[in-house]
Design an enzyme around this catalytic site. Structure first.
Site: not given
Length: 511
Positions: A138, A277
């Site tokens: 922080k 595919h």
């Protein structure tokens, strides 16, 4: 850059910590530490101050309370550019801490044990560590936070070169710290969620956490106008595979590689799958890997051009030479011999992937507004649970072909139809809106004779027409789940045509 003058060190993973701390001391930093870390540093000849000397309070409650004290948290959280913060530190005689080196109790190691009880799990939840990490992260502008030994070398190099750490470095370390505590909390939540109902929670968790590190950016997605990246777990499965050579991977390459890898791992004998595919245009199982590739390639030599290939064995030189005869996009295998790599190396653009075992327990798909989650389709074929529904039972050769066709059909997009012989696909029909059309397309695609083949269907035949069409092209046996309201009509058609038909009772839709 501000000099690193005071460092708090408290680590569970002590890899490299003594050398790291020693260098920090050489740079003039005072070291503050706790418990086992402090003992290790002293034994290594590194001077250290116990945190209890800073707090004026001894460690207590079996070590549960050590660092959570204003003399520590205040020293970390005070913002140096706020006079009021610094005045507060001075008023209470608190000296700032410039670096926090903390990693957490190994909760996940305990959580991985099936016999770990609730009390042991709770006791291995770190409290002070995340508090220190979050506090430092922080206040990243003023405090560097290091949560992993892999960052020690870079940090030392920057301090040596510049006398301190840049704000950019501190920000990078802070982001990593927040990811670490977030992952830690997720691990705790997920494991405790399985305590009261281990079976149900293990399958489909109450809360779905989707968190993975970005492994690489991709050139684009399925199409050039779409952005894409690969996320996952390094080291396992296709996402964690090592690329040994070739062009950068595309989104579509990875989808097809995964389809190939999943299919070949259905088999114990040497197997090859050629994917276009996401659907197999050829699959085979033989005594050698090279033979399996040749048989798979024979199924559809046109579609195999530009295909993606999966192997379930280490690729040898003979197999590599077979692959080199046509254009392939990518290969996935558990390993490669040096001779094979030398052959494949001549194909500079061919992507060669070394894949380690590992699979996902859950299958996740996105829909607008949410996610669909299911357990992976790992249902294995078991002949003992099947039912012969026709007057004629399959011959031994037909049984072998039916089992093979059934395993392949599981990996073909629905509606799926597979014509096969034992160990070799002959024709594949995928993704059609009607099952009879899948039969027709599979027959149309077949380059090898269909007489004497068997047919595998991922779901039931809703009408007799699909079975009649398969028989018309030479099929002699059919395997399907059964379950249609017209099963009797389908069985009657099979008997009339002299086919053997087996019901599995298991459906393998793949959408």
């Amino acid at each position: 850059m501000a000099k690193i003058e005071r460092v708090l060190i408290s680590v569970t993973d002590k890899t490299g910590i003594a050398d790291f701390a020693r260098r920090l001391r050489e740079f003039g930093a005072e070291l503050i530490s706790t418990g086992g870390t402090a003992r290790l540093l002293r034994q290594s000849g590194v001077p250290v101050t116990d945190v209890s000397e800073i707090t004026g309070f001894p460690e207590m409650l079996d070590g549960r309370v050590k660092t959570m004290h204003p003399n520590v948290t205040g020293a970390i959280l005070a913002m140096r550019d706020k006079p009021a913060h610094m005045q507060s530190l001075a008023a209470h005689g608190i000296q700032p801490i410039d670096m926090v080196v903390v990693n957490l109790y190994a909760f996940e190691d305990v959580a991985a044990r099936a016999d770990a009880g609730l009390a042991e799990l709770i006791e291995n939840i770190d409290i002070g560590g995340p508090t220190m990490i979050r506090s430092a992260a922080k206040n990243y502008q003023d405090v560097a936070v290091i949560v992993s030994p892999e960052d020690y070398a870079g940090v030392l190099a920057e301090i040596e070169a510049s006398g301190g750490l840049s704000v950019e470095t501190k920000w990078r370390l802070a982001r990593k710290a927040f990811r670490t505590t977030a992952d830690y909390d997720r691990a705790i939540s997920a494991r405790l969620g399985r305590v009261d109902d281990p079976d149900a929670a293990a399958l489909l968790p109450v809360s779905l956490d989707l968190r993975a590190d970005k492994i690489m950016d991709l050139r684009y997605g399925e199409n050039p106008h779409q952005s894409a990246a690969l996320y996952g777990t390094r080291g396992a499965g296709i996402a964690g595979a090592a690329q040994l050579q070739g062009k950068e991977l595309s989104y579509n390459n990875l989808v097809d590689l995964d389809a190939a890898w999943q299919l070949v791992n259905e088999f114990d004998s040497p197997a090859t799958a050629i994917i276009k595919h996401t659907n197999p245009c050829g699959c085979a199982v033989q005594d050698t890997l090279a033979a399996s590739y040749r048989r798979a390639f024979e199924c559809d030599t046109v579609s195999a051009f530009g295909g993606v290939v999966g192997f379930n064995r280490a690729v040898d030189e003979e197999t590599a030479r077979e692959c080199a005869k046509t254009f392939l996009e990518a290969i996935a295998a558990p390993d490669y011999t040096p001779e094979a790599l030398a052959v494949l190396g001549a194909k500079k653009n061919l992507r060669v992937m070394k894949v380690a075992a590992g699979g996902d327990r859950l299958v996740v798909k996105t829909i607008s507004g949410g996610f669909l989650v299911q357990t992976a389709d790992t249902m294995a074929f078991d002949r003992a649970t099947t039912q012969v529904k026709t007057a004629r039972a399959p011959s031994d050769a037909e049984w072998a072909a039916l089992e093979f066709a059934w395993k392949v059909a599981k990996h073909v997009k629905s509606n799926a139809i597979v014509f096969a012989r034992a160990g070799q696909t002959v024709g594949v029909g995928a993704g059609q809106m009607s099952r009879v059309d899948s039969v027709r397309i599979a027959a149309m695609k077949a380059a090898l004779p269909l007489a004497g083949t068997v047919v595998g269907s991922d779901a039931y035949f809703p009408f007799p027409d699909g079975v009649e069409e398969a028989a018309r092209h030479g099929a002699t046996a059919v395997i399907q789940p059964g379950g249609s309201i017209r099963d009797a009509d389908v069985i009657e058609a099979a008997d009339r045509l002299g086919l053997a038909m087996v019901f599995t009772g298991v459906r393998h839709f793949r959408h």
